[in-house]
Enzyme design. Sequence first.
Site, mmCIF file in Angstrom:
data_model
loop_
_atom_site.group_PDB
_atom_site.id
_atom_site.type_symbol
_atom_site.label_atom_id
_atom_site.label_comp_id
_atom_site.label_asym_id
_atom_site.label_seq_id
_atom_site.Cartn_x
_atom_site.Cartn_y
_atom_site.Cartn_z
ATOM 1 N N ASP A 1 0.752 -0.912 -0.002
ATOM 2 C CA ASP A 1 0.003 0.039 -0.040
ATOM 3 C C ASP A 1 1.025 1.091 0.074
ATOM 4 O OD1 ASP A 1 -3.387 0.472 0.908
ATOM 5 O OD2 ASP A 1 -1.761 2.250 1.212
ATOM 6 N N ASP B 1 3.739 2.493 -4.285
ATOM 7 C CA ASP B 1 2.960 3.389 -5.160
ATOM 8 C C ASP B 1 2.710 2.861 -6.388
ATOM 9 O OD1 ASP B 1 1.622 5.545 -6.629
ATOM 10 O OD2 ASP B 1 3.155 6.918 -6.212
ATOM 11 N N VAL B 2 1.668 2.370 -6.497
ATOM 12 C CA VAL B 2 1.474 1.588 -8.058
ATOM 13 C C VAL B 2 1.625 2.575 -9.154
ATOM 14 C CG1 VAL B 2 -0.003 -0.179 -6.847
ATOM 15 C CG2 VAL B 2 -1.295 1.897 -7.758
ATOM 16 N N TYR C 1 -13.051 9.095 -13.434
ATOM 17 C CA TYR C 1 -12.937 7.816 -12.485
ATOM 18 C C TYR C 1 -13.570 6.726 -13.412
ATOM 19 C CZ TYR C 1 -13.816 4.679 -9.023
ATOM 20 O OH TYR C 1 -13.824 3.341 -7.926
ATOM 21 N N LYS D 1 -11.629 3.465 -14.797
ATOM 22 C CA LYS D 1 -12.044 2.236 -14.352
ATOM 23 C C LYS D 1 -12.295 1.236 -15.710
ATOM 24 C CE LYS D 1 -11.370 1.685 -10.051
ATOM 25 N NZ LYS D 1 -10.491 0.770 -9.439
ATOM 26 N N THR E 1 -15.988 1.163 2.201
ATOM 27 C CA THR E 1 -14.716 1.388 2.543
ATOM 28 C C THR E 1 -14.209 2.755 2.860
ATOM 29 O OG1 THR E 1 -14.299 2.228 0.050
ATOM 30 C CG2 THR E 1 -14.166 -0.192 0.483
#
Length: 272
Positions: A50, A72-73, A180, A184, A215
């Site tokens: 994470d 950090d992806v 967003y 996705k 979440t």
Amino acid sequence: MGDGRGDGRGDGRAGRFGGRVALVTGAGSGIGAATARRLAEQGAEVFAADIDGTAVAAVAAELPGARALTVDVADPAQVDRAIADATEAHGRLDVVVHAAGVDDPAAKEWIADALLDGRPPEVTTRLGDDAWRRVLRVNLDGTFHVLRAALRVMAPRGSGAVVTVGSSSAFDTLAGYPHYAASKAGAHALSQAVAKEAIAFGVRVNTVAPGPTETGMAARTPTALRRGFADPRVRPYATPEEIADIALFLASEDAANLVGAVLLANGGRFTV
């Protein structure tokens, strides 16, 4: 295709993922944390990654033998290092669940304000380049970085399972949330394209696309917007554990014939 249920011979741990090595991104909270816990409960050696090092260390501390990684992806070098760490520690990597992602709280506030005022949301014309790039960089670029790194270690072994976490927003796009939705939808198409390539090397790639889920991201959703998602005719917000269970199914040999699937998990809000 050794991509799911183990027999525990790898290290003596029993369970559906006994003897398996798994890496979970976004494991500091929400769906990622729930997935890391479920994998550990079912016998996997878990690497929890994470961007929030403190949060993921706390999650890993709960799990026997788990290791926390600060990643950090959006940074391909960090992703490559995390995958290498997991692989080098046990000589293999069997499962990757990519749950890391970001939303845009400012855009959500703009949408909520419009709902309260009874007017259409105006977001696209106000959306800055930095906000656009941040969401695409993490949600879409990050998915590419994880898929690429996972395939580099899984394909030569001829086995593995990768599960990406998408979103219902890719299908039922929310007015005022274009970046967003685009991120996705792109991640879904990316995962499916990679899935068709990866299966030739014994690696399965699939996606779970949650609807509203309780979440930290959902907790930041303004009340007016949350109210808009409420509908007594469908199931309430999912729990992170419910979505994690779907991710584990996709990663297991129970889903051996699923390749490039996008499983919609939205409680009946819509179908595609």
